[in-house]
Enzyme design. Structure first.
Site, PDB file in Angstrom:
ATOM      1  N   CYS A  38       0.840  -1.194   0.000  1.00  0.00           N
ATOM      2  CA  CYS A  38       0.000   0.000   0.000  1.00  0.00           C
ATOM      3  C   CYS A  38       0.878   1.248   0.000  1.00  0.00           C
ATOM      4  CB  CYS A  38      -0.907  -0.011   1.233  1.00  0.00           C
ATOM      5  SG  CYS A  38      -1.850   1.503   1.457  1.00  0.00           S
ATOM      6  N   CYS A  64      -0.040   4.318   0.466  1.00  0.00           N
ATOM      7  CA  CYS A  64      -0.671   5.428   1.194  1.00  0.00           C
ATOM      8  C   CYS A  64      -0.407   5.388   2.697  1.00  0.00           C
ATOM      9  CB  CYS A  64      -2.176   5.405   0.925  1.00  0.00           C
ATOM     10  SG  CYS A  64      -2.558   5.483  -0.832  1.00  0.00           S
ATOM     11  N   CYS A 119      -1.558  -5.011  -1.375  1.00  0.00           N
ATOM     12  CA  CYS A 119      -2.866  -4.810  -1.997  1.00  0.00           C
ATOM     13  C   CYS A 119      -3.388  -6.093  -2.649  1.00  0.00           C
ATOM     14  CB  CYS A 119      -2.736  -3.711  -3.053  1.00  0.00           C
ATOM     15  SG  CYS A 119      -4.313  -3.136  -3.692  1.00  0.00           S
ATOM     16  N   CYS A 130      -5.144  -5.132   0.809  1.00  0.00           N
ATOM     17  CA  CYS A 130      -4.734  -5.320   2.201  1.00  0.00           C
ATOM     18  C   CYS A 130      -5.816  -6.055   2.989  1.00  0.00           C
ATOM     19  CB  CYS A 130      -4.429  -3.960   2.833  1.00  0.00           C
ATOM     20  SG  CYS A 130      -5.880  -2.879   2.944  1.00  0.00           S
ATOM     21  N   CYS A 147     -10.646   0.580   2.086  1.00  0.00           N
ATOM     22  CA  CYS A 147      -9.422   0.895   1.357  1.00  0.00           C
ATOM     23  C   CYS A 147      -8.940   2.285   1.771  1.00  0.00           C
ATOM     24  CB  CYS A 147      -9.666   0.844  -0.156  1.00  0.00           C
ATOM     25  SG  CYS A 147      -8.201   1.209  -1.126  1.00  0.00           S
TER      26      CYS A 147
END
Length: 146
Positions: free
Chosen positions: A85, A87, A104, A106, A115
């Site tokens: 991920c 982010c 991903c 996750c 998400c």
């Protein structure tokens, strides 16, 4: 003073930073940004479309969000060997990628359709668009000036 270098798949910024107390002391900060391979971007694009259909989720109404996340996943696929991920902050990305929890899709996405990146949005989410597809050209266009 800032020097910027750029090639087709590599960008670097070199800044000269002077200490506020001693102007003669200089430190150089080098920031490098390597673009993910087009192959990895295409793999993650196809994966994202397929997973959106499978999970009944949709891409963000702003395709720029979708594009940035897909490129981040592709970058991690290239550099870490797994679509970690993009982010979240990690103290040790390689260890996190090996553990798999944040790869991903996750665990929160698989278990609760949550998400963090806003790549896969449930239909009732205010930011959900109506599409489960994105083209490679849309990704290129929306991330061209980044």
């Amino acid at each position: 003073m800032t020097l910027q270098l750029q090639a087709s798949s590599f960008a670097a910024t070199i800044s000269s930073l002077a200490s506020p107390l001693n102007r003669s002391t200089r430190r150089f900060v080098i920031r490098a940004q390597v673009e993910p391979t087009e192959k990895s971007v295409e793999i993650m694009r196809k994966f994202s479309e397929q997973y959106a259909r499978k999970s009944g989720t949709y891409f963000c109404v702003d395709k720029g969000v979708t594009s940035v996340v897909i490129k981040g996943l592709a970058d991690h696929k290239d550099s870490l060997g797994a679509p970690l991920c993009p982010c979240r902050h990690y103290d040790d990305k390689q260890a996190e990628a090996g553990q798999g929890f944040w790869n991903c899709p996750c665990v929160p996405m698989r278990e609760r359709k949550e998400c963090h990146c806003m790549l896969f949005l449930t239909p009732e989410n205010d930011f959900a668009g109506k599409e489960q597809t994105i083209t490679l050209e849309e990704i290129r266009e929306s991330t061209a000036n980044m």
